[in-house]
Design a protein around this motif. Structure first.
Motif, short mmCIF file in Angstrom:
data_model
loop_
_atom_site.label_atom_id
_atom_site.label_comp_id
_atom_site.label_asym_id
_atom_site.label_seq_id
_atom_site.Cartn_x
_atom_site.Cartn_y
_atom_site.Cartn_z
N MET A 150 -0.45 -4.93 -1.85
CA MET A 150 -1.30 -4.39 -1.01
C MET A 150 -2.18 -5.51 -0.34
O MET A 150 -2.46 -5.42 0.91
N SER A 153 0.56 -8.60 0.68
CA SER A 153 1.79 -7.93 1.25
C SER A 153 3.06 -8.58 0.77
O SER A 153 3.91 -8.75 1.52
N PHE A 225 -6.84 -0.72 -2.20
CA PHE A 225 -7.08 -0.85 -0.75
C PHE A 225 -8.27 -1.38 -0.19
O PHE A 225 -8.27 -1.96 0.73
N SER A 246 -6.93 -10.43 0.83
CA SER A 246 -6.32 -9.15 1.81
C SER A 246 -6.15 -9.81 3.12
O SER A 246 -6.88 -10.40 3.83
N LYS A 266 -4.91 -2.14 5.34
CA LYS A 266 -3.67 -2.78 5.25
C LYS A 266 -3.06 -3.04 6.51
O LYS A 266 -2.85 -2.19 7.55
#
Length: 318
Positions: A150, A153, A225, A246, A266
């Motif tokens: 997440m 990636s 997330f 992230s 995302k």
């Protein structure tokens, strides 16, 4: 004379019934998001919008870079913005939302160690897939792989989880498609766990909003997330562990929006898919999800998907 009067009354009542039926049918179509001349939200002919909002309630989407978008209020699933929401798109790495939630639900123990075999990496290197940084024969906890899916990636994390859970990526994808069917993602079909381009790998932003709404009910998924960074413990290859960042937060100058903040997201990108983003925001005490896809640009350009997120979230409540 009486017969003529009865006939006139009969015609009057027949005409009145026809008028009433017509009015009821007209109102019914309007409240279902349709007019007698077509659908309100501009999606493909023949489809019925799922939004129960009146068109006047929708946030304008004219200024968005993304050709496909949907904004949903989480607590009541009210759709506040739709733009070509049922049009087929390529999801790129937004695919990994499904990969992650399926893995979380299928794994009884997220602390379990999984070995990433050399075969996991061969095709991914050829495809120039995005990677989290693990290497062949590395022993990694399942939860670390999920964060790897997440945040950075990582495609190797997707394949590692899929092979461990289902024996092969192909069998894991079958589970993904089964899940999509159960959730009512009727315009979605997956062929891989990573989002690598495939003409038969497609979805819609509407379907992705259904998926994200569902996934966010899972506490583990929501924690992942909404993380901006995550550090793994040491492994047999990386003695100091690996720190993930992230991909959304790296490009998000400031998560603060008027009356709230962007909590997580995302990103996704391929040449065919364009810039895509699925995000979660909180504003004035309520949570909203926004899914956009197809914005022009790339990793080197302005991040138009993130610009769209600021644009939409700032319009809430105005």
């Amino acid at each position: 004379m009486m017969q003529k009067t009865k006939k006139k009354k009969s015609k009057f009542w027949t005409l009145l019934i026809v008028i009433v039926v017509f009015i009821l049918a007209f109102k019914s179509n309007i409240f279902n998001g349709q007019s007698l001349f077509g659908i309100i939200d501009g999606d493909e002919p023949g489809s019925i919008p799922v939004s129960t909002s009146n068109s006047a309630d929708l946030i304008p989407s004219d200024n968005l870079h993304s050709p496909n978008a949907i904004l949903v209020r989480l607590d009541n699933q009210k759709v506040l913005l739709e733009k070509n929401s049922k049009q087929k798109i390529f999801p790129a790495s937004l695919t990994k939302i499904m990969t992650a939630i399926v893995a979380i639900e299928k794994l009884a123990d997220l602390q379990k160690t999984i070995v990433l075999p050399n075969s996991t990496f061969r095709e991914l290197y050829k495809a120039d897939a995005s990677m989290a940084g693990f290497t062949a024969n590395e022993r990694v906890r399942a939860i670390d792989l999920i964060y790897g899916v997440m945040l950075p990636s990582g495609a190797e994390c997707c394949i590692g989880l899929a092979e461990h859970i289902a024996g092969s990526e192909k069998k894991f994808v079958e589970i993904m498609n089964q899940k999509a069917a159960v959730l009512g993602m009727n315009n979605t079909h997956f062929t891989n766990t990573t989002g690598l381009q495939d003409e038969k790998h497609y979805t819609t932003v509407k379907d992705l909003s259904i998926l994200l709404s569902y996934a966010l009910k899972n506490n583990t998924f929501k924690k992942v997330f909404t993380a901006s960074r995550y550090s793994t413990p040491p492994t047999n290859v990386h003695s100091g562990g690996i720190t993930f960042y992230s991909t959304m937060f790296k490009n998000l100058a400031n998560p603060v929006i008027d009356g709230g903040r962007i909590l997580g997201g995302k990103t996704g990108y391929t040449n065919e898919a364009g810039l895509c983003l699925a995000s979660l925001a909180q504003k004035d005490g309520r949570e909203y999800i926004l899914v956009t896809a197809g914005a022009k640009g790339n990793h080197e350009s302005a991040q138009y998907d993130i610009e769209d997120a600021y644009t939409v979230y700032d319009k809430l409540g105005k």
